[in-house]
Design a protein around this motif. Structure first.
Motif, PDB file in Angstrom:
ATOM      1  N   PRO A  88     -36.680  44.149  92.882  1.00  0.00           N
ATOM      2  CA  PRO A  88     -37.297  43.121  93.729  1.00  0.00           C
ATOM      3  C   PRO A  88     -38.013  42.074  92.895  1.00  0.00           C
ATOM      4  CG  PRO A  88     -38.618  45.120  93.757  1.00  0.00           C
ATOM      5  CD  PRO A  88     -37.370  45.445  92.980  1.00  0.00           C
ATOM      6  N   ALA A  89     -38.333  40.954  93.542  1.00  0.00           N
ATOM      7  CA  ALA A  89     -39.025  39.881  92.833  1.00  0.00           C
ATOM      8  C   ALA A  89     -40.385  40.347  92.332  1.00  0.00           C
ATOM      9  CB  ALA A  89     -39.180  38.666  93.752  1.00  0.00           C
ATOM     10  N   ARG A  90     -41.074  41.142  93.141  1.00  0.00           N
ATOM     11  CA  ARG A  90     -42.358  41.733  92.734  1.00  0.00           C
ATOM     12  C   ARG A  90     -42.287  43.222  92.994  1.00  0.00           C
ATOM     13  NH1 ARG A  90     -47.340  39.129  95.541  1.00  0.00           N
ATOM     14  NH2 ARG A  90     -48.324  40.721  94.223  1.00  0.00           N
ATOM     15  N   ASP A  91     -42.415  44.010  91.942  1.00  0.00           N
ATOM     16  CA  ASP A  91     -42.271  45.454  92.110  1.00  0.00           C
ATOM     17  C   ASP A  91     -43.584  46.146  92.423  1.00  0.00           C
ATOM     18  OD1 ASP A  91     -43.451  45.094  89.673  1.00  0.00           O
ATOM     19  OD2 ASP A  91     -42.111  46.415  88.561  1.00  0.00           O
ATOM     20  N   GLU A  92     -44.732  45.444  92.301  1.00  0.00           N
ATOM     21  CA  GLU A  92     -46.017  46.041  92.597  1.00  0.00           C
ATOM     22  C   GLU A  92     -46.678  45.330  93.767  1.00  0.00           C
ATOM     23  OE1 GLU A  92     -47.659  47.981  88.412  1.00  0.00           O
ATOM     24  OE2 GLU A  92     -48.768  46.397  89.403  1.00  0.00           O
ATOM     25  N   PRO A 133     -39.304  45.433 100.541  1.00  0.00           N
ATOM     26  CA  PRO A 133     -39.014  45.257  99.116  1.00  0.00           C
ATOM     27  C   PRO A 133     -37.764  44.424  98.850  1.00  0.00           C
ATOM     28  CG  PRO A 133     -39.478  47.575  99.631  1.00  0.00           C
ATOM     29  CD  PRO A 133     -39.288  46.854 100.924  1.00  0.00           C
ATOM     30  N   ILE A 134     -36.818  44.389  99.785  1.00  0.00           N
ATOM     31  CA  ILE A 134     -35.568  43.661  99.560  1.00  0.00           C
ATOM     32  C   ILE A 134     -35.798  42.160  99.622  1.00  0.00           C
ATOM     33  CG2 ILE A 134     -33.221  43.294 100.407  1.00  0.00           C
ATOM     34  CD1 ILE A 134     -33.239  46.147 101.438  1.00  0.00           C
ATOM     35  N   THR A 135     -36.538  41.700 100.632  1.00  0.00           N
ATOM     36  CA  THR A 135     -36.794  40.276 100.790  1.00  0.00           C
ATOM     37  C   THR A 135     -38.100  39.836 100.157  1.00  0.00           C
ATOM     38  OG1 THR A 135     -37.908  40.578 102.927  1.00  0.00           O
ATOM     39  CG2 THR A 135     -35.518  40.315 102.949  1.00  0.00           C
ATOM     40  N   GLY A 136     -39.004  40.775  99.875  1.00  0.00           N
ATOM     41  CA  GLY A 136     -40.306  40.436  99.316  1.00  0.00           C
ATOM     42  C   GLY A 136     -41.335  40.042 100.350  1.00  0.00           C
ATOM     43  N   CYS A 171     -31.383  47.296 109.415  1.00  0.00           N
ATOM     44  CA  CYS A 171     -32.397  46.830 110.365  1.00  0.00           C
ATOM     45  C   CYS A 171     -33.667  46.373 109.673  1.00  0.00           C
ATOM     46  CB  CYS A 171     -32.718  47.915 111.386  1.00  0.00           C
ATOM     47  SG  CYS A 171     -33.273  49.473 110.661  1.00  0.00           S
ATOM     48  N   HIS A 172     -33.624  46.217 108.347  1.00  0.00           N
ATOM     49  CA  HIS A 172     -34.846  45.843 107.642  1.00  0.00           C
ATOM     50  C   HIS A 172     -35.256  44.400 107.920  1.00  0.00           C
ATOM     51  CE1 HIS A 172     -33.115  43.244 104.420  1.00  0.00           C
ATOM     52  NE2 HIS A 172     -32.020  43.956 104.667  1.00  0.00           N
ATOM     53  N   ARG A 173     -34.368  43.587 108.496  1.00  0.00           N
ATOM     54  CA  ARG A 173     -34.709  42.218 108.865  1.00  0.00           C
ATOM     55  C   ARG A 173     -35.061  42.084 110.343  1.00  0.00           C
ATOM     56  NH1 ARG A 173     -33.285  38.338 105.048  1.00  0.00           N
ATOM     57  NH2 ARG A 173     -31.956  39.064 103.350  1.00  0.00           N
TER      58      ARG A 173
END
Length: 224
Positions: A88-92, A133-136, A171-173
């Motif tokens: 992901p763009a930011r992992d934390e 985590p996928i889209t941030g 369904c994460h979106r």
């Protein structure tokens, strides 16, 4: 007619591309990621909901992109640890720890000692947030207004689609719900947050607790 250029590439129909890449095993999802970076057409194809649903149905499950861990060396801050090539763009999530995870979303619980959590104008940081985590994307939940101290609580993030309307493959979106259950000195209570309305439901309570029904000596044990 002049012969075709040797540089000309053959156009492979999307149906054939799908037939090939649907055979990639779930434990090699990094191959799908590298293939998606080959060209925009393939990237759009792999991102399509139809391909992901077909892939999941073929293998019985979606590929595992990573795990969520609360790192003790950072005071419990939640971090996404990839299992393959996805990152992901930011992992934390600074200022938050992972409390629950379902259907591609993570329910975050704000660390009480953290001061760098996202804040609204003139408001203290939200105690709970939902992170994709996928889209941030990170969605702050409204604060619970309680007159009495909460002794123990738990919460879970769920798919918000109507019963039978979602196969939970992608369904994460979509909409989500957060179910919150707590206990104070007088009663057990619950709230449900719905992302569609952006509001908490009215408090639902049980009958008042008797003195011997509440044991406050054991600290709460949140699910991670």
């Amino acid at each position: 007619m002049a012969p075709p250029s040797l540089r000309a590439t053959m156009h492979v129909p999307n149906e054939i591309v799908e037939d090939i890449f649907v055979c990639v095993p779930p434990d090699n999802s990094a191959l799908l990621l590298r293939s998606a970076l080959t060209c925009k057409r393939w990237a759009r194809l792999f991102a399509d909901r139809g391909f992901r649903r077909r892939y999941s149905q073929s293998h019985g499950k979606a590929p595992i992109l990573g795990i969520i861990a609360n790192l003790t060396i950072t005071g419990g801050v939640a971090r996404f640890i990839p299992t393959h090539g996805f990152c992901p763009a930011r992992d934390e999530r600074h200022g938050y720890r992972a409390h629950d995870a379902r259907h591609g979303r993570v329910l975050l619980n704000r660390l009480t000692e953290a001061s760098d959590a996202p804040q609204g104008q003139g408001q203290e940081p939200s105690a709970l947030a939902v992170w994709n985590p996928i889209t941030g994307e990170q969605h702050q939940l409204p604060l619970l207004k309680r007159r009495r101290q909460v002794h123990s609580w738990n919460a879970a993030v769920l798919c918000g689609a109507a019963a039978g309307a979602c196969d939970h493959v992608d369904c994460h979106r979509g909409p989500f719900r957060v179910v919150f259950v707590g206990i104070d000195a007088k009663q057990i209570f619950s709230h449900v947050y719905c992302s569609d309305s952006g509001a908490l439901s009215e408090k639902a309570t049980t009958a008042p607790l008797q003195d011997d029904q509440l044991e406050c000596s054991t600290p709460p044990c949140p699910a991670c």
